[in-house]
Design an enzyme around this catalytic site. Structure first.
Site, PDB file in Angstrom:
ATOM      1  N   CYS A  19      -8.355  -5.533   5.718  1.00 23.80           N
ATOM      2  CA  CYS A  19      -8.855  -4.205   5.350  1.00 23.80           C
ATOM      3  C   CYS A  19      -9.636  -4.252   4.031  1.00 23.80           C
ATOM      4  O   CYS A  19      -9.186  -4.855   3.056  1.00 23.80           O
ATOM      5  CB  CYS A  19      -7.691  -3.223   5.223  1.00 23.80           C
ATOM      6  SG  CYS A  19      -8.195  -1.546   4.741  1.00 23.80           S
ATOM      7  N   CYS A  61     -15.327   0.935 -13.666  1.00 29.66           N
ATOM      8  CA  CYS A  61     -14.390   1.799 -12.942  1.00 29.66           C
ATOM      9  C   CYS A  61     -14.511   3.240 -13.432  1.00 29.66           C
ATOM     10  O   CYS A  61     -14.363   3.511 -14.628  1.00 29.66           O
ATOM     11  CB  CYS A  61     -12.967   1.283 -13.136  1.00 29.66           C
ATOM     12  SG  CYS A  61     -11.708   2.321 -12.368  1.00 29.66           S
ATOM     13  N   CYS A  77      -7.045   4.477   1.328  1.00 33.85           N
ATOM     14  CA  CYS A  77      -6.099   3.432   1.740  1.00 33.85           C
ATOM     15  C   CYS A  77      -5.277   3.887   2.949  1.00 33.85           C
ATOM     16  O   CYS A  77      -4.662   4.963   2.920  1.00 33.85           O
ATOM     17  CB  CYS A  77      -5.162   3.091   0.588  1.00 33.85           C
ATOM     18  SG  CYS A  77      -3.903   1.851   1.019  1.00 33.85           S
ATOM     19  N   CYS A 103      -2.385  -5.940   2.946  1.00 34.57           N
ATOM     20  CA  CYS A 103      -3.761  -5.456   3.105  1.00 34.57           C
ATOM     21  C   CYS A 103      -4.494  -6.128   4.270  1.00 34.57           C
ATOM     22  O   CYS A 103      -5.355  -5.511   4.896  1.00 34.57           O
ATOM     23  CB  CYS A 103      -4.562  -5.676   1.815  1.00 34.57           C
ATOM     24  SG  CYS A 103      -4.108  -4.549   0.476  1.00 34.57           S
ATOM     25  N   ASP A 150       3.965   2.178 -18.993  1.00 37.57           N
ATOM     26  CA  ASP A 150       2.501   2.160 -19.027  1.00 37.57           C
ATOM     27  C   ASP A 150       1.907   1.742 -20.373  1.00 37.57           C
ATOM     28  O   ASP A 150       0.993   0.925 -20.423  1.00 37.57           O
ATOM     29  CB  ASP A 150       1.953   3.538 -18.619  1.00 37.57           C
ATOM     30  CG  ASP A 150       0.444   3.516 -18.454  1.00 37.57           C
ATOM     31  OD1 ASP A 150      -0.073   2.528 -17.906  1.00 37.57           O
ATOM     32  OD2 ASP A 150      -0.213   4.478 -18.873  1.00 37.57           O
TER      33      ASP A 150
END
Length: 386
Positions: free
Chosen positions: A191, A214, A247, A188, A134
């Protein structure tokens, strides 16, 4: 030992130490990502937390000259908290996003990767490795996508067939050449649930995120939160994962495979009022082991004030007044004043007016003015009810 045989051994060993998925890819340039990052930069969509230049983030050999392959790993984390503590009037709680419920994943994944690196070195002494989780320059998601861990969803998360998007990602560069795995097809389709559910419109289009809008990013900032977002974060203290919750691939997905990643209820859903005055020492003891502590206590305390505003928690007014009048940090004093105005009791408005007499910081005074503007709307509402 051939690379094919070593690859099989690595896969088997990875499972034995608790790595849930592993994939292999080349150390070639991430050309498509480079173009996308340049567009993000030009559009002003970056968060500012990114490490390294665009070239360093997309050209693995700039980071490790001898790199031939990249190993990508994924570890699943829980999506549901067993017996979560309930918040109630007079005892409200905030919440950390699911990715910060257990022990800091940077620590957990780095430990797994270090074990993996040691195993590879035992099998092939000439092996060299470089580990990233990360905070490295490479995009964990881009590596995982190319290594076949999962596909990149419209919510910008890697979605795995087995664990949905509730996975932590890490990678290892190595000078050994492995046969690369094949990427998965995009799943996806038509969607748009994540795009539709994003409360700020941060998901500009499928797979493109404006980090500046965000909420997951905004909860980690240290300055005053822009007005447009204050009423949108609810009781979120760190992170925001609605785009994952909605999701379809995450429906009924909840894996509890690693004890160290299990949520600690009082840490993952802490009481808001005690957080306002927590000491640095106590903050480190209580929250220092979770990923959500990396920016320190200030963003979490600011968000706790906004959560109390969200609940219009009248019982917290004396505690919020204390922050407005005693906290040495302008962001906390100003946010407390705005929160008092939002809660809107006579005691709150009177406290703001009194505090203005001694306040000298212009930013705080501006927030106090905004807090008092709520008084007019309260008066109008009272008249309408008469």
């Amino acid at each position: 030992m051939s690379e094919a045989s070593l690859k099989k051994k690595i896969i088997a060993y990875s499972k034995s130490i608790g790595i849930d998925k592993i994939g292999f890819t080349t150390a070639d340039v991430f050309t498509a990502l480079k173009n996308r990052l340049k567009e993000q930069q030009e559009l002003g969509y970056q968060s500012g937390f990114e490490k390294g230049s665009i070239e360093e983030r997309t050209e693995p050999k700039r980071l490790f000259t001898e790199a031939q392959s990249i190993l990508s790993i994924a570890i699943a984390y829980p999506s549901r908290m067993p017996n979560p503590p309930k918040g109630e009037k007079g005892n409200r709680r905030g919440i950390f996003c699911r990715a910060s419920w257990g022990t800091d994943y940077h620590v957990v994944l780095r430990d797994k990767l270090e074990q993996l690196a040691a195993f590879i070195k035992e099998q092939k002494p000439e092996a060299e490795t470089k580990i990233m989780v990360d905070t490295g320059e490479l995009s964990d998601r881009a590596v995982a996508e190319r290594a076949g861990i999962g596909f990149s969803g419209k919510n910008t998360a890697i979605i795995t067939p087995e664990f949905g998007s509730y996975v932590y990602l890490g990678e290892m560069l190595t000078n050994i050449s492995f046969e690369p795995d094949q990427p998965l097809e995009d799943g996806c389709g038509d969607c748009t649930k994540c795009l539709d559910a994003c409360p700020t419109g941060a998901l500009i289009e499928g797979g493109r995120l404006n980090a500046q809008k965000c909420l997951a990013f905004l909860t980690q900032t240290k300055d005053f939160l822009p007005d447009d977002y204050r009423s949108k974060i609810g009781n979120a203290l760190y992170g925001y994962d609605t785009c994952q919750v909605v999701c379809p691939y995450n429906k009924k997905v909840d894996f509890h495979l690693h004890p160290e990643l299990e949520p600690e209820p009082e840490v993952a859903k802490p009481k808001l009022v005690p957080l306002l005055t927590i000491s640095n020492r106590q903050f480190k003891v209580t929250f220092g082991h979770v990923a959500g502590s990396w920016r320190g206590k200030k963003p979490l305390q600011r968000n706790a004030l906004l959560a109390l505003a969200h609940y219009k928690e009248t019982t917290a007014v004396p505690d919020i007044i204390h922050v407005m009048t005693e906290d040495v940090r302008p962001v906390m004093r100003g946010t407390a004043a705005w929160t008092l105005g939002k809660i809107g009791t006579d005691e709150a408005f009177a406290a703001i007016k009194k505090a203005m007499e001694n306040e000298t910081d212009e930013d705080v005074l501006f927030e106090m003015d905004k807090g008092l503007q709520f008084e007019a709307s309260h008066l109008q509402a009272d008249k309408a009810r008469e």
